[in-house]
Design an enzyme around this catalytic site. Structure first.
Site, PDB file in Angstrom:
ATOM      1  N   GLY A 146       0.867  -1.152   0.071  1.00  0.00           N
ATOM      2  CA  GLY A 146      -0.193   0.170   0.065  1.00  0.00           C
ATOM      3  C   GLY A 146       0.912   1.213  -0.019  1.00  0.00           C
ATOM      4  N   ARG A 168      -3.146  -8.202  -0.840  1.00  0.00           N
ATOM      5  CA  ARG A 168      -4.470  -8.928  -1.335  1.00  0.00           C
ATOM      6  C   ARG A 168      -4.647  -9.286  -2.760  1.00  0.00           C
ATOM      7  NH1 ARG A 168      -8.343  -5.446   2.202  1.00  0.00           N
ATOM      8  NH2 ARG A 168      -7.392  -4.097   0.952  1.00  0.00           N
ATOM      9  N   ARG A 217       1.995  -3.411  12.966  1.00  0.00           N
ATOM     10  CA  ARG A 217       1.217  -3.495  14.078  1.00  0.00           C
ATOM     11  C   ARG A 217       1.635  -4.774  14.764  1.00  0.00           C
ATOM     12  NH1 ARG A 217       0.017   1.106  13.814  1.00  0.00           N
ATOM     13  NH2 ARG A 217      -1.924   2.017  13.936  1.00  0.00           N
ATOM     14  N   GLU A 246       1.681  -4.393  23.488  1.00  0.00           N
ATOM     15  CA  GLU A 246       2.267  -2.850  23.612  1.00  0.00           C
ATOM     16  C   GLU A 246       1.734  -2.427  24.782  1.00  0.00           C
ATOM     17  OE1 GLU A 246       3.338  -1.533  19.559  1.00  0.00           O
ATOM     18  OE2 GLU A 246       2.831   0.432  20.622  1.00  0.00           O
ATOM     19  N   HIS A 264       7.494   2.489  19.081  1.00  0.00           N
ATOM     20  CA  HIS A 264       6.326   2.839  18.400  1.00  0.00           C
ATOM     21  C   HIS A 264       6.490   4.245  17.612  1.00  0.00           C
ATOM     22  CE1 HIS A 264       2.020   1.780  17.072  1.00  0.00           C
ATOM     23  NE2 HIS A 264       2.520   2.442  16.093  1.00  0.00           N
ATOM     24  N   GLY A 266       6.888   5.262  14.368  1.00  0.00           N
ATOM     25  CA  GLY A 266       6.859   5.269  13.034  1.00  0.00           C
ATOM     26  C   GLY A 266       6.653   6.741  12.507  1.00  0.00           C
TER      27      GLY A 266
END
Ligand code: NAP
Length: 298
Positions: A146, A168, A217, A246, A264, A266
């Site tokens: 994506g 997908r 995730r 987390e 975390h 990002g």
């Protein structure tokens, strides 16, 4: 008529708050109390479940300050007719940058080296010290082609890497990607289909010198299986920005020298977080003023 009111679950950059104020909204800071509230501006750390949503008798929007919406019960919001929005695109570059930073850090043992130098264990250059893995020209498998996955591929092209994708709708099958890649980076959303997408069978299909990067995730990876994979040499290293439970880590993960851990971060750059706050606020303002809602997820 009473002033419309927005609950902002945690402190966010000022730009977002100013946007809400400029629209004349009353801001209630902190927590998730939805009584008497018209909008919720929330974070990925907030569990927005059916019980909580049912208390929001005036709630007209849930605006997540994140691109992922796995923290929100979308079946419940649909049932209650509450729109949900996210903040895509503006965090794509920052997250792709961090994925590549983890890839380089894990391949070149950067954190191990930093600890060695700080701990006074460095006694000078040595021909056998800190040998890592080449990145240039290797094969990168991107799981989830994506926005962020495709941006990661752009960065990899500067390193002359061959890129394999799985998604997908096409690409190479996941099993083949795992078997052929030197680096595997995860960029799928978390949902029931992707929970533990990478578990023991998948880790065992990877190459013994391969490196796994997860900035998507935590629960996409079976973290206990990953600890065994790193300890027993099924794969060589990992770079993780997200964790299954987390902020807790699976037992043994923090003791491993072949994993680079990030808290975390990002999307954690000043500009990106400013834009995320602003966009979440714009989504709220649109929903409460009856304008078309940008960034509608559900
Ligand atoms: P996106 O544009 O929606 O891309 C998701 C990709 O995953 C799509 O290519 C999609 O395939 C693919 N996909 C979905 N389910 C799959 C499956 N079961 N198997 C294989 N591929 C699958 O999302 P994005 O903006 O790149 O963000 C991706 C995720 O990154 C977010 O959901 C979020 O959880 C995470 N994230 C983390 C941070 C951080 O702070 N670490 C920051 C930002 C985002 P199709 O193209 O075929 O639909």
């Amino acid at each position: 008529m009473s002033t419309a009111c927005v609950r902002v679950s945690r402190p966010i950059p000022q730009l977002g708050l100013r946007e809400l104020e400029a629209a004349g909204l009353e801001i209630r800071m902190g927590g998730l109390d939805l009584r008497g509230v018209d909008a919720l501006l929330c974070m990925l750390t907030d569990r927005v479940n059916a019980r909580l949503l049912e208390r929001g008798e005036r709630l007209k929007i849930v605006a997540n300050m994140a691109v992922g919406t796995d923290n929100i019960d979308l079946d419940a919001t649909r049932r209650l007719g509450i729109p949900v929005t996210n903040t895509p695109d503006v965090l794509t570059d920052a997250t792709a940058d961090l994925a590549f930073a983890l890839l380089l850090a894990a391949a070149r043992r950067l954190v191990w080296g930093d600890r060695l130098v700080r701990g006074a264990g460095f006694s000078g250059w040595s021909p056998l010290l800190g040998l890592g893995m080449d990145v240039s020209g290797r094969t990168l498998g991107i799981v989830g082609a994506g926005r962020i996955g495709r941006e990661l591929a752009e960065r990899a092209s500067g390193f002359r890497m061959q890129v394999l994708f799985t998604r997908r709708s096409g690409g190479v099958p996941l099993g083949e990607l795992l078997e052929r890649s030197d680096f595997v980076s995860l960029h799928v959303p978390l949902n029931p289909e992707t929970h533990h997408l990478i578990g023991e069978p998948e880790l065992r299909r990877m190459r013994p010198h391969a490196v796994l990067i997860n900035t998507a995730r935590g629960p996409i990876v079976d973290e206990r299986a990953l600890v065994r994979a790193l300890r027993e040499g099924w794969i060589a290293a990992a770079g993780l920005d997200v964790f299954e439970d987390e902020p807790k880590l699976a037992p043994g993960l923090a003791d491993l020298a072949n994993v680079v851990l990030a808290p975390h971060i990002g999307s954690a750059t000043v500009d990106t977080r400013n834009r995320m706050a602003q966009i979440a606020a714009e989504n709220v303002v649109a929903a409460l003023s009856g304008a078309p809602i940008p960034n509608l997820v559900s």
